[in-house]
Design a protein around this motif. Sequence first.
Motif, PDB file in Angstrom:
ATOM      1  N   GLY A  93      56.150  14.397  96.725  1.00 27.09           N
ATOM      2  CA  GLY A  93      55.592  13.258  97.429  1.00 27.09           C
ATOM      3  C   GLY A  93      54.467  13.648  98.374  1.00 27.09           C
ATOM      4  N   ILE A  94      54.651  14.763  99.078  1.00 31.91           N
ATOM      5  CA  ILE A  94      53.626  15.219 100.022  1.00 31.91           C
ATOM      6  C   ILE A  94      52.334  15.562  99.290  1.00 31.91           C
ATOM      7  N   GLU A  95      52.450  16.296  98.187  1.00 34.75           N
ATOM      8  CA  GLU A  95      51.238  16.667  97.449  1.00 34.75           C
ATOM      9  C   GLU A  95      50.562  15.444  96.844  1.00 34.75           C
ATOM     10  N   THR A  96      51.352  14.493  96.371  1.00 31.03           N
ATOM     11  CA  THR A  96      50.775  13.285  95.787  1.00 31.03           C
ATOM     12  C   THR A  96      50.017  12.473  96.834  1.00 31.03           C
ATOM     13  N   ALA A  97      50.656  12.241  97.979  1.00 31.02           N
ATOM     14  CA  ALA A  97      50.004  11.468  99.036  1.00 31.02           C
ATOM     15  C   ALA A  97      48.761  12.186  99.552  1.00 31.02           C
ATOM     16  N   SER A  98      48.863  13.506  99.727  1.00 33.98           N
ATOM     17  CA  SER A  98      47.728  14.274 100.232  1.00 33.98           C
ATOM     18  C   SER A  98      46.559  14.252  99.267  1.00 33.98           C
ATOM     19  N   GLU A  99      46.853  14.416  97.984  1.00 31.19           N
ATOM     20  CA  GLU A  99      45.787  14.476  96.985  1.00 31.19           C
ATOM     21  C   GLU A  99      45.072  13.141  96.858  1.00 31.19           C
ATOM     22  N   ILE A 100      45.831  12.053  96.914  1.00 28.45           N
ATOM     23  CA  ILE A 100      45.207  10.735  96.838  1.00 28.45           C
ATOM     24  C   ILE A 100      44.344  10.480  98.070  1.00 28.45           C
ATOM     25  N   ALA A 101      44.868  10.844  99.230  1.00 25.24           N
ATOM     26  CA  ALA A 101      44.094  10.649 100.460  1.00 25.24           C
ATOM     27  C   ALA A 101      42.824  11.496 100.444  1.00 25.24           C
ATOM     28  N   PHE A 102      42.902  12.690  99.880  1.00 27.78           N
ATOM     29  CA  PHE A 102      41.725  13.555  99.792  1.00 27.78           C
ATOM     30  C   PHE A 102      40.716  13.006  98.785  1.00 27.78           C
ATOM     31  N   GLY A 103      41.213  12.587  97.610  1.00 26.77           N
ATOM     32  CA  GLY A 103      40.320  12.129  96.550  1.00 26.77           C
ATOM     33  C   GLY A 103      39.816  10.715  96.729  1.00 26.77           C
ATOM     34  N   ARG A 104      40.598   9.882  97.435  1.00 24.06           N
ATOM     35  CA  ARG A 104      40.222   8.471  97.658  1.00 24.06           C
ATOM     36  C   ARG A 104      40.339   8.141  99.144  1.00 24.06           C
TER      37      ARG A 104
END
Length: 379
Positions: A155-166
């Motif tokens: 969950g942490i990696e998913t939320a972080s990656e989305i926030a970084f990419g979008r």
Amino acid sequence: MCGLIALWEAHMQVLVVGAGYAGTIAANRLAKRVKRVQAAEITVINPRPDFVERVRLHEQVAGTGAAATPLASMLREGVTTRRGTVDKIGDGQVTLDDGASLGFDYLFLAVGSTVAPLPATVPVGTWEGAEEARAALAELSGGQTVTVIGSGLTGIETASEIAFGRPDLRVRIVGRTIAASLSAGARKRVRSGLDRLGVEVVEDAVARIDPGVGAGGADVVHLRARSPFTSDLTLWAVIGSVPDLAARSGLEVDADGRTVVDAYLRSVTDPRIFAVGDCAAVPGSRAACATAMPQGAHAADTLARMIRGREPEPYSMGYVGQALSLGRSDGLLQSSRRNDTVRRLYFAGRAAAVAKERVCRYAKFSTRTAAYAWLRGSK
């Protein structure tokens, strides 16, 4: 204990069910070691034509990277593939979902883990779910909200990656305790990394989700102890179950449905079957490529030893830590003892992000080449 295996004039039939980290490295290790001493036909059965790096599924979701590689390019020469899903394992044969049957002398069960998402959520822990989430994410416009349910590393990696990419989207992560598997200091560092990315953290349990009843057709997420909120896209990032193939086939499983194995990773019901990876009930193990790869490699080595007439060695593996990314330019490495209990020591920042990327690349390289070594467990 195990008896000696005679070298047969006929080809030995070996099936590998599943082509994740455990199944792919097992197939390649078998081709490398077993075929040196025994004529063997090794067949990998997988529902898709690709090898999926589950450690990169969050990148696939966010559109910052790719998680799939053609399976043919990951397997050594002499390993054949069969696209399909195994419906049942019987006495020396498997039945596929298309009705076909394949016989085996030995079978490696490596079907991994799966998810059981709440209704109205999109699971990000499977390839199909990640692709659905990627497409849904691309449809969102600036200012809309993405909610990630699951406070573990996925969950942490998913939320972080989305926030970084979008960065134009509002991103929220919901779970009981953020990064509960890490040390106190590392958990605090993860929170600060999420804060820098603008990710809202909600530590609470989800009670239910009412799909499409909010303004503009948004989901309404109800929490146990807080007021509900709306979400334009709700992602499920909890990995909590395994396919029921073993139980359906009459193999002994534990309370979580994982195949019960002996000290050599063989099913206690049928010693011709090795179970490796997330679907194997190995004491002290957790779901991770760092677990799957040594199990797949060890099981293949065990069969090679048995074919040579040598006694198998018990499986032993020790952990060194956990690694996670917080977007593309931040990450964290958590140090642990061999028994997987965490130490206070951790590293974070850009250097940790680079190290995490190298870990991911090494995992794929070792899976393809079968050149892999691991730390033994504590005595």
